[in-house]
Write an enzyme that holds these catalytic residues in place. Structure first.
Site, mmCIF file in Angstrom:
data_model
loop_
_atom_site.group_PDB
_atom_site.id
_atom_site.type_symbol
_atom_site.label_atom_id
_atom_site.label_comp_id
_atom_site.label_asym_id
_atom_site.label_seq_id
_atom_site.Cartn_x
_atom_site.Cartn_y
_atom_site.Cartn_z
ATOM 1 C CB CYS A 297 -0.215 -8.736 -5.518
ATOM 2 S SG CYS A 297 1.159 -9.037 -6.628
ATOM 3 N N GLY A 302 -8.621 -8.041 1.008
ATOM 4 C CA GLY A 302 -10.052 -8.288 0.770
ATOM 5 C C GLY A 302 -10.284 -9.576 -0.010
ATOM 6 N NE ARG A 325 -0.495 -2.333 0.036
ATOM 7 C CZ ARG A 325 -1.621 -1.741 -0.365
ATOM 8 N NH1 ARG A 325 -1.889 -0.520 0.039
ATOM 9 N NH2 ARG A 325 -2.466 -2.345 -1.173
ATOM 10 C CB CYS A 421 -8.585 -2.254 -10.285
ATOM 11 S SG CYS A 421 -7.220 -1.503 -9.388
HETATM 12 C C1 LIG Z 1 -3.933 -4.232 -6.241
HETATM 13 S S1 LIG Z 1 -3.113 -4.322 -4.753
HETATM 14 C C2 LIG Z 1 -3.690 -5.849 -4.119
HETATM 15 C C3 LIG Z 1 -5.049 -5.768 -3.518
HETATM 16 C C4 LIG Z 1 -5.415 -7.049 -2.786
HETATM 17 N N1 LIG Z 1 -5.320 -8.200 -3.645
HETATM 18 C C5 LIG Z 1 -6.796 -6.976 -2.204
HETATM 19 O O1 LIG Z 1 -7.752 -7.408 -2.823
HETATM 20 O O2 LIG Z 1 -6.942 -6.465 -1.089
HETATM 21 C C6 LIG Z 1 -1.489 -4.732 -5.256
HETATM 22 C C7 LIG Z 1 -0.586 -5.145 -4.132
HETATM 23 O O3 LIG Z 1 0.631 -5.579 -4.733
HETATM 24 C C8 LIG Z 1 1.679 -5.264 -3.871
HETATM 25 N N2 LIG Z 1 2.935 -5.296 -4.656
HETATM 26 C C9 LIG Z 1 3.499 -4.336 -5.416
HETATM 27 N N3 LIG Z 1 4.637 -4.767 -5.979
HETATM 28 C C10 LIG Z 1 4.798 -6.054 -5.571
HETATM 29 C C11 LIG Z 1 5.805 -7.027 -5.803
HETATM 30 N N4 LIG Z 1 6.867 -6.751 -6.570
HETATM 31 N N5 LIG Z 1 5.673 -8.221 -5.194
HETATM 32 C C12 LIG Z 1 4.606 -8.494 -4.392
HETATM 33 N N6 LIG Z 1 3.629 -7.593 -4.143
HETATM 34 C C13 LIG Z 1 3.721 -6.396 -4.723
HETATM 35 C C14 LIG Z 1 1.322 -3.914 -3.319
HETATM 36 O O4 LIG Z 1 1.995 -3.693 -2.086
HETATM 37 C C15 LIG Z 1 -0.196 -4.050 -3.168
HETATM 38 O O5 LIG Z 1 -0.526 -4.412 -1.854
#
Ligand SMILES: C[S@@+](CC[C@H](N)C(=O)[O-])C[C@H]1O[C@@H](n2cnc3c(N)ncnc32)[C@H](O)[C@@H]1O
Length: 496
Positions: A297, A302, A325, A421
């Site tokens: 994900c 970052g 994204r 988080c």
């Molecule tokens: C908490 S953020 C990740 C932040 C990232 N790891 C960072 O440190 O920059 C969660 C991410 O999960 C993605 N996401 C949501 N549902 C998902 C899914 N079913 N499969 C894969 N990614 C998913 C979102 O688009 C989002 O970018």
């Protein structure tokens, strides 16, 4: 329903009875002489555009919802409103009327076009109102003739902006906060409520100055910072962490989060907050020399960048469900030699077929799942206004599916770090327990010995984390207890 002009929720006169709320509002020029924006002396009042024909009604006054950032800021000039307050008003309207994020809006072209001082004031106003909104309402609602009355949105927003400046921005002259709030209400379709806005703000100012209100309306059983959070959130945190911890979380959420308290800045890494970096460094330290790494994900990337810098020889795959994204992440990574070789792939981790697409057999997986974000309210203040208790089971179900599918991609002996988080056990411990039931052959390892291998932590931070950030084998930071946002991270290993 909007407030009708006749039945507006006028503030009650104070005990002194000096305020006559029936008088028309007199709008003074808050900044003294007005100067063109290019040479305006700016301060926390916000820079002042050239005075336009103030007597003419601005174009915004005819629209219930501000038409666009640029036109609103232009129109503000005619309505004696500083560009910073006009921009803040517009952004706050958008945040409350759509799913827009304050952070994105604060980096829009229209805001970037403002002077540095106006940008700073705009940011302070937007984040401050979002952080304090519930407390601001608790202060001013009892001052309305009908505290439960549904106010015109522009009047409500003008009041929040005004009360916030009066209570929290010492360097803003009260007359600027007061008069421009009245003008904002007037210019945005709530002219009928301008008198009420004026009266309430004058009363807040009076009661703040005399401190009488600190014993009456402003004083509350919970702290103002706690009151600036939804009651359900405070209640569940109190049950989960205890009163002293909740007080610290609430205080932390009301200010700009600290930076570089746990780690010294590392020029090899992109700008990253300490809590995110801690999770990424934990994942990086979990496996000595991984050959294949999956960040499942990954966007905005970052933590991927930290993994890439720590393991330059590994093959790294970064997956995310969001094409948009991932695309933005790809463009940033291409510019940096450390991340240029990271492969990106659009993948829905809740779908079992994702496993075939990604090919199993990763030595190290970071599963930084989408979550409620309750550990990041200082950084993302609007979360508190959008999240509902009923969202948590939905988040947890998605997290369970993502984690279970990610675990299936581990090579024998491989390690996965699951992180969020969120401060909520439903999204953390409960998800780990559920996914371990779904996937056989997984065991949880203690996070602390791995965290002790993180090289760049300051000695004080390492000591503080050792004392309070490890529970039930996992790492858990709590805002205010640790000097970073709230994160949870569990280390899971696939047996051979
Ligand atoms: C908490 S953020 C990740 C932040 C990232 N790891 C960072 O440190 O920059 C969660 C991410 O999960 C993605 N996401 C949501 N549902 C998902 C899914 N079913 N499969 C894969 N990614 C998913 C979102 O688009 C989002 O970018």
């Amino acid at each position: 329903m909007t407030q009708s002009p006749r039945k507006s929720a006028f503030g009650k006169p104070s005990s002194s009875g000096k305020q006559d709320f029936t008088k028309p509002v007199i709008v003074a020029n808050p900044a003294g002489s007005m100067k063109p924006r290019s040479n305006a002396a700016t301060n926390t009042q916000g820079s002042r555009p050239a005075a336009a024909a103030a007597s003419k009604q601005s174009p915004v006054a005819r629209a219930a919802v501000p038409p666009s950032e640029a036109s609103l800021i232009r129109a503000a000039a005619a309505a004696k409103i500083s560009p910073a307050r006009a921009a803040a008003f517009h952004i706050l309207s958008k945040v409350s009327n759509s799913a827009s994020h304050s952070d994105d809006l604060l980096h829009s072209l229209a805001v970037n076009a403002l002077s540095a001082e106006d940008r700073n004031l705009t940011t302070a106003l937007v984040l401050g109102v979002l952080r304090w909104q519930l407390h601001l309402d608790a202060v001013m609602r009892p001052m309305l003739q009908r505290p439960d009355a549904e106010l015109h949105p522009a009047a409500l927003l003008a009041l929040r902006l005004g009360v916030f400046q009066l209570l929290h921005l010492d360097r803003v002259p009260p007359h600027a906060a007061l008069n421009e709030s009245v003008e904002l209400a007037r210019a945005n379709g709530a002219a009928h409520a301008a008198g009420m806005v004026n009266a309430i703000l004058r009363r807040v100012l009076r009661e703040k100055t005399t401190e009488a209100a600190n014993r009456s309306t402003l004083a509350v059983a919970v702290t103002p910072a706690e009151q600036a959070h939804p009651a359900w959130m405070i209640a569940r945190w109190r049950a989960n962490f205890g009163g002293a911890t909740v007080r610290r979380i609430a205080e932390y959420d009301q200010a700009e989060p600290p930076s570089h308290e746990l780690f010294n800045a590392d020029p090899a890494l992109p700008e990253i907050d300490d809590g995110s970096r801690l999770v990424a460094e934990l994942a990086a330290a979990a496996v000595g020399l991984p050959k294949r790494i999956l960040d499942c994900c990954a966007a905005p990337g970052g933590k991927t960048a930290v993994l890439a810098v720590r393991h330059p020889d590994a093959e790294i795959v970064a997956a995310d469900i969001s094409d948009k994204r991932l695309d933005a992440m790809r463009k940033r990574m291409d510019r940096d030699p450390a991340t240029a070789s990271v492969k990106t792939i659009v993948a829905d981790m809740t779908a079992p077929q994702t496993a075939h697409m990604l090919r199993e057999g990763f030595d190290l997986i970071l599963c930084d799942a989408p979550c409620s974000g309750t550990g990041t309210l200082a950084r993302n203040p609007e979360i508190r206004h959008r999240l509902r208790p009923s969202d948590l089971p939905r988040q947890a179900e998605r997290q369970r599916q993502i984690l279970a599918n990610a675990l299936r991609l581990l090579a024998p002996g491989g390690i996965l770090v699951y992180s969020t988080c969120s401060l909520e056990p439903e999204e953390n411990e409960a998800v780990v327990a559920a996914a371990m039931q779904d996937v056989e052959g997984i065991e949880q390892s203690a996070a602390q010995p791995i965290a002790e291998r993180i090289a760049d932590l300051s000695p004080e931070a390492a000591e503080q984390l050792a004392a309070s950030a490890f529970a039930d084998a996992a790492l858990r930071t709590l805002p205010g207890t640790q000097a970073c946002d709230g994160f949870y991270a569990a280390v899971l290993q696939r047996k051979n």
